[in-house]
Scaffold this motif. Sequence first.
Motif, PDB file in Angstrom:
ATOM      1  N   GLU A   1     -42.464  23.069  26.625  1.00  0.00           N
ATOM      2  CA  GLU A   1     -43.281  24.300  26.696  1.00  0.00           C
ATOM      3  C   GLU A   1     -43.634  24.805  27.970  1.00  0.00           C
ATOM      4  O   GLU A   1     -43.622  26.122  28.076  1.00  0.00           O
ATOM      5  CB  GLU A   1     -44.697  23.790  26.125  1.00  0.00           C
ATOM      6  N   ASP A   2     -43.525  24.059  29.164  1.00  0.00           N
ATOM      7  CA  ASP A   2     -43.847  24.548  30.430  1.00  0.00           C
ATOM      8  C   ASP A   2     -42.544  25.553  30.789  1.00  0.00           C
ATOM      9  O   ASP A   2     -42.655  26.496  31.769  1.00  0.00           O
ATOM     10  CB  ASP A   2     -43.969  23.546  31.607  1.00  0.00           C
ATOM     11  N   VAL A   3     -41.415  25.207  30.494  1.00  0.00           N
ATOM     12  CA  VAL A   3     -40.094  26.098  30.853  1.00  0.00           C
ATOM     13  C   VAL A   3     -39.859  27.261  29.717  1.00  0.00           C
ATOM     14  O   VAL A   3     -38.911  28.066  29.763  1.00  0.00           O
ATOM     15  CB  VAL A   3     -38.692  25.313  30.858  1.00  0.00           C
ATOM     16  N   GLY A   4     -40.586  27.398  28.691  1.00  0.00           N
ATOM     17  CA  GLY A   4     -40.695  28.478  27.990  1.00  0.00           C
ATOM     18  C   GLY A   4     -39.777  28.469  26.934  1.00  0.00           C
ATOM     19  O   GLY A   4     -39.467  29.244  26.200  1.00  0.00           O
ATOM     20  N   ALA A   5     -39.277  27.009  26.514  1.00  0.00           N
ATOM     21  CA  ALA A   5     -38.210  26.664  25.348  1.00  0.00           C
ATOM     22  C   ALA A   5     -38.936  26.544  24.075  1.00  0.00           C
ATOM     23  O   ALA A   5     -38.625  27.103  22.941  1.00  0.00           O
ATOM     24  CB  ALA A   5     -37.356  25.595  25.653  1.00  0.00           C
ATOM     25  N   ILE A   6     -40.206  26.286  23.935  1.00  0.00           N
ATOM     26  CA  ILE A   6     -41.012  26.225  22.991  1.00  0.00           C
ATOM     27  C   ILE A   6     -42.366  26.718  22.813  1.00  0.00           C
ATOM     28  O   ILE A   6     -42.852  26.661  24.128  1.00  0.00           O
ATOM     29  CB  ILE A   6     -40.998  24.751  22.001  1.00  0.00           C
ATOM     30  N   LYS A   7     -43.039  26.525  21.789  1.00  0.00           N
ATOM     31  CA  LYS A   7     -44.552  26.910  22.031  1.00  0.00           C
ATOM     32  C   LYS A   7     -44.980  26.012  20.726  1.00  0.00           C
ATOM     33  O   LYS A   7     -44.411  26.107  19.616  1.00  0.00           O
ATOM     34  CB  LYS A   7     -44.660  28.596  21.570  1.00  0.00           C
ATOM     35  N   ARG A   8     -46.214  25.533  20.994  1.00  0.00           N
ATOM     36  CA  ARG A   8     -46.941  24.677  19.931  1.00  0.00           C
ATOM     37  C   ARG A   8     -47.979  25.498  19.559  1.00  0.00           C
ATOM     38  O   ARG A   8     -49.077  25.945  20.324  1.00  0.00           O
ATOM     39  CB  ARG A   8     -47.259  23.327  20.403  1.00  0.00           C
ATOM     40  N   VAL A   9     -48.100  25.851  18.263  1.00  0.00           N
ATOM     41  CA  VAL A   9     -49.191  26.718  17.587  1.00  0.00           C
ATOM     42  C   VAL A   9     -50.127  25.735  16.762  1.00  0.00           C
ATOM     43  O   VAL A   9     -49.547  25.083  15.799  1.00  0.00           O
ATOM     44  CB  VAL A   9     -48.530  27.690  16.801  1.00  0.00           C
ATOM     45  N   LYS A  10     -51.235  25.681  17.147  1.00  0.00           N
ATOM     46  CA  LYS A  10     -52.199  24.887  16.304  1.00  0.00           C
ATOM     47  C   LYS A  10     -52.632  25.510  14.921  1.00  0.00           C
ATOM     48  O   LYS A  10     -52.982  26.755  14.761  1.00  0.00           O
ATOM     49  CB  LYS A  10     -53.648  24.653  16.955  1.00  0.00           C
ATOM     50  N   ARG A  11     -52.181  24.905  13.818  1.00  0.00           N
ATOM     51  CA  ARG A  11     -52.638  25.442  12.475  1.00  0.00           C
ATOM     52  C   ARG A  11     -53.393  24.402  11.958  1.00  0.00           C
ATOM     53  O   ARG A  11     -52.902  23.314  11.248  1.00  0.00           O
ATOM     54  CB  ARG A  11     -51.149  25.596  11.643  1.00  0.00           C
ATOM     55  N   GLY A  12     -54.579  24.470  11.789  1.00  0.00           N
ATOM     56  CA  GLY A  12     -55.423  23.381  11.253  1.00  0.00           C
ATOM     57  C   GLY A  12     -55.775  22.308  11.879  1.00  0.00           C
ATOM     58  O   GLY A  12     -56.006  22.377  13.229  1.00  0.00           O
ATOM     59  N   ARG A  13     -55.152  21.272  11.414  1.00  0.00           N
ATOM     60  CA  ARG A  13     -55.212  20.129  12.281  1.00  0.00           C
ATOM     61  C   ARG A  13     -53.936  19.599  12.946  1.00  0.00           C
ATOM     62  O   ARG A  13     -53.603  18.602  13.764  1.00  0.00           O
ATOM     63  CB  ARG A  13     -55.873  18.886  11.475  1.00  0.00           C
ATOM     64  N   THR A  14     -52.980  20.381  12.373  1.00  0.00           N
ATOM     65  CA  THR A  14     -51.517  20.194  12.992  1.00  0.00           C
ATOM     66  C   THR A  14     -51.027  21.210  14.038  1.00  0.00           C
ATOM     67  O   THR A  14     -51.317  22.444  14.223  1.00  0.00           O
ATOM     68  CB  THR A  14     -50.535  20.410  11.871  1.00  0.00           C
ATOM     69  N   LYS A  15     -50.006  20.842  14.952  1.00  0.00           N
ATOM     70  CA  LYS A  15     -49.538  21.566  15.829  1.00  0.00           C
ATOM     71  C   LYS A  15     -47.996  21.829  15.259  1.00  0.00           C
ATOM     72  O   LYS A  15     -47.228  21.023  15.264  1.00  0.00           O
ATOM     73  CB  LYS A  15     -49.395  21.188  17.086  1.00  0.00           C
ATOM     74  N   ILE A  16     -47.778  23.038  14.989  1.00  0.00           N
ATOM     75  CA  ILE A  16     -46.454  23.507  14.481  1.00  0.00           C
ATOM     76  C   ILE A  16     -45.617  23.839  15.720  1.00  0.00           C
ATOM     77  O   ILE A  16     -46.105  24.602  16.749  1.00  0.00           O
ATOM     78  CB  ILE A  16     -46.565  24.907  13.917  1.00  0.00           C
ATOM     79  N   ILE A  17     -44.452  23.341  15.931  1.00  0.00           N
ATOM     80  CA  ILE A  17     -43.667  23.302  17.073  1.00  0.00           C
ATOM     81  C   ILE A  17     -42.645  24.576  16.842  1.00  0.00           C
ATOM     82  O   ILE A  17     -42.079  24.600  15.724  1.00  0.00           O
ATOM     83  CB  ILE A  17     -42.618  22.293  17.352  1.00  0.00           C
ATOM     84  N   THR A  18     -42.712  25.721  17.449  1.00  0.00           N
ATOM     85  CA  THR A  18     -41.888  26.919  17.420  1.00  0.00           C
ATOM     86  C   THR A  18     -40.854  26.928  18.511  1.00  0.00           C
ATOM     87  O   THR A  18     -41.225  26.700  19.848  1.00  0.00           O
ATOM     88  CB  THR A  18     -42.637  28.156  16.966  1.00  0.00           C
TER      89      THR A  18
END
Length: 158
Positions: free
Chosen positions: A110-127
Amino acid sequence: ALKESSPERAAQARRASKIAKELSTSGQLEFDFYGGGFVSVAFQYLDTVTERLRASKATLAKRHEALALLTVIIRNLAWQSYECGKTAAELSDITEIKPSHLSAALKLLEDVGAIKRVKRGRTKIITVTPEGAYRGAKDNHGKAVEAYKFEVVEGGLS
């Protein structure tokens, strides 16, 4: 098959048609690698992420762990989506990376901009970023970036 004068060729055409119909209804996905319809930029994406990881202060072992994790994330992207179909716990099982190490690897990605974690409800979706999931004609990349912004960054809300 109806216009075929040879009975053997007509039978072959009917068999081919039946197989094509079965494939289209089975949910099998079709890729047009040679016609330019679906272009994967994964190599450029991985090269860019690798360079960013090298520039980070992470150890070689941490960088390798992050890259291994990223390949599994990419492998598990949903069809024409930026979202990984696996949770962090599932990724931990698949990669055999301990949950505490997996969390650090996800943070590094996430720090290097490869992914983003998006919170949906109680889960974090990895994009992944648009370059990681982009499939389509090269001249439509701008539209893909806009779609990413809408679907992931803004959560699909207008």
